[in-house]
Scaffold this motif. Sequence first.
Motif, PDB file in Angstrom:
ATOM      1  N   ASP A 266      19.933  55.034  80.446  1.00  0.00           N
ATOM      2  CA  ASP A 266      18.727  54.519  79.800  1.00  0.00           C
ATOM      3  C   ASP A 266      18.650  55.054  78.374  1.00  0.00           C
ATOM      4  O   ASP A 266      19.040  56.194  78.103  1.00  0.00           O
TER       5      ASP A 266
ATOM      6  N   SER B 296      16.596  56.522  75.090  1.00  0.00           N
ATOM      7  CA  SER B 296      15.518  57.506  75.018  1.00  0.00           C
ATOM      8  C   SER B 296      14.165  56.803  75.019  1.00  0.00           C
ATOM      9  O   SER B 296      13.932  55.866  74.257  1.00  0.00           O
ATOM     10  N   GLN B 297      13.265  57.262  75.892  1.00  0.00           N
ATOM     11  CA  GLN B 297      11.925  56.693  75.989  1.00  0.00           C
ATOM     12  C   GLN B 297      10.864  57.604  75.376  1.00  0.00           C
ATOM     13  O   GLN B 297       9.828  57.138  74.919  1.00  0.00           O
ATOM     14  N   GLU B 298      11.110  58.904  75.379  1.00  0.00           N
ATOM     15  CA  GLU B 298      10.107  59.871  74.933  1.00  0.00           C
ATOM     16  C   GLU B 298      10.428  60.484  73.575  1.00  0.00           C
ATOM     17  O   GLU B 298       9.560  61.088  72.949  1.00  0.00           O
TER      18      GLU B 298
END
Length: 222
Positions: A14, A16-18
Amino acid sequence: MAPNPRPIPRFIADTSQEGIAGGRFSARLREAFVGAVSDIADLPAGAAVPEEVDWFPERAWGGRVWVPCSARTESEEGILELYGHVSYDLPEGDGDPSGFRATADFTDVLAEDNPDWKIDLNDDVIGRWRGENGRAGAVTLVWGRPLVRGAVAATAELDGETVDQEEIVRDRFSLVALDALEAYGDDVFMEVKLWSRRAMELAAESLYAAVEEDEPTPDAES
């Protein structure tokens, strides 16, 4: 399209989301990293994790979230860089992170002492991929900093094919891709590249460092 005779997995993690961790969560990550550093058997005396740790963008793979890090520290043997990563179980929904684990190591080889470097890289194998007919590879977490101006993105390539890419955030990036492929014929190793906003290649570095063979010692004269 016809089947690919030489399939290479791409974009397995995935994005990076944060971004870069901060606040209370960074304190929780630091706690885990401190524990890993304390387990380093040959850590020079005086070395310790500082209050401020440089966290890199998180990546999720294999049901876990991986957060790389680095930190400078002073020891009786001089300035060192502590590096490693903290991982935790991928939360479901709004659940809290759990199952924290960390690894750590140190080096006295620093970027400022190597002016020829264009990328400051660390890497660690976090898993293994297995394909058909004995094909396999090391799932590798890579994190680093550009040491050239103008870099906005980093990519991981295998045999000239992009297999992961991430935006550079606050001069830091994280990648997850296969390295050291097996049963693909020739040896295939990951190459990390930096790119400008105009998609110009600024730097490239392979994770494979060739080991030079020792030169043969001349026979002693009789």
